[in-house]
Design a protein around this motif. Structure first.
Motif, mmCIF file in Angstrom:
data_model
loop_
_atom_site.group_PDB
_atom_site.id
_atom_site.type_symbol
_atom_site.label_atom_id
_atom_site.label_comp_id
_atom_site.label_asym_id
_atom_site.label_seq_id
_atom_site.Cartn_x
_atom_site.Cartn_y
_atom_site.Cartn_z
ATOM 1 N N ASN A 156 56.510 60.518 76.337
ATOM 2 C CA ASN A 156 56.320 58.619 76.394
ATOM 3 C C ASN A 156 57.101 57.890 76.003
ATOM 4 O O ASN A 156 56.790 56.724 77.111
ATOM 5 N N LYS A 199 55.043 68.514 69.885
ATOM 6 C CA LYS A 199 55.538 66.986 69.514
ATOM 7 C C LYS A 199 56.115 66.263 69.901
ATOM 8 O O LYS A 199 56.371 65.303 70.760
ATOM 9 N N ARG A 200 57.606 66.812 69.924
ATOM 10 C CA ARG A 200 58.442 66.569 70.140
ATOM 11 C C ARG A 200 58.565 66.062 71.717
ATOM 12 O O ARG A 200 59.184 65.192 72.386
ATOM 13 N N GLU A 248 56.525 63.700 72.358
ATOM 14 C CA GLU A 248 57.059 61.790 72.647
ATOM 15 C C GLU A 248 58.122 61.086 73.476
ATOM 16 O O GLU A 248 58.835 60.370 73.630
ATOM 17 N N HIS A 249 59.162 62.623 73.989
ATOM 18 C CA HIS A 249 60.130 62.658 74.989
ATOM 19 C C HIS A 249 59.154 61.958 76.061
ATOM 20 O O HIS A 249 59.964 61.106 77.501
#
Length: 109
Positions: free
Chosen positions: A48, A41-42, A45-46
């Motif tokens: 994106n 998930k991290r 997000e990074h």
């Protein structure tokens, strides 16, 4: 020798294969939900965050340096870190996009 150990005590030490499989599946599920899934998930997000970078964004780098994006390419950014001072950095070094005006607030201190 059978008179020393009763049949009930001899069978008590052996675990059923089904309980072992259930325990293994449980450990895998815990490992996935506590370690693997949050890391994925991290990373998403990074990725994106890096894809949405544009000129004028104020960012912070992994080393703690702050700057304003003046040029964006596929792999690199040009950051203005002070008046008339620019550096070229890898996109992957960006850790966060700051709210507009953060650099002015930091300079005023």
């Amino acid at each position: 020798m059978e008179f020393f150990i009763s049949a009930a005590h001899a069978d008590a030490g052996a675990a059923s294969p089904i309980s072992s499989i259930i325990m293994l599946v449980g450990f895998v599920a815990i490992f996935y939900f506590l370690l693997i899934r949050p890391q994925q998930k991290r990373a998403k997000e990074h990725k994106n965050l890096l894809a949405e970078l544009s000129m004028g964004d104020e960012v912070t780098l992994a080393g703690g340096m702050l700057g304003r994006v003046t040029k964006v390419t596929d792999e690199f950014l040009v950051l203005e870190i002070s008046k008339d001072v620019s550096i070229k950095v890898q996109k992957a070094a960006v850790t966060a996009v700051l709210p507009k005006g953060t650099l002015k607030a930091v300079d005023a201190e």
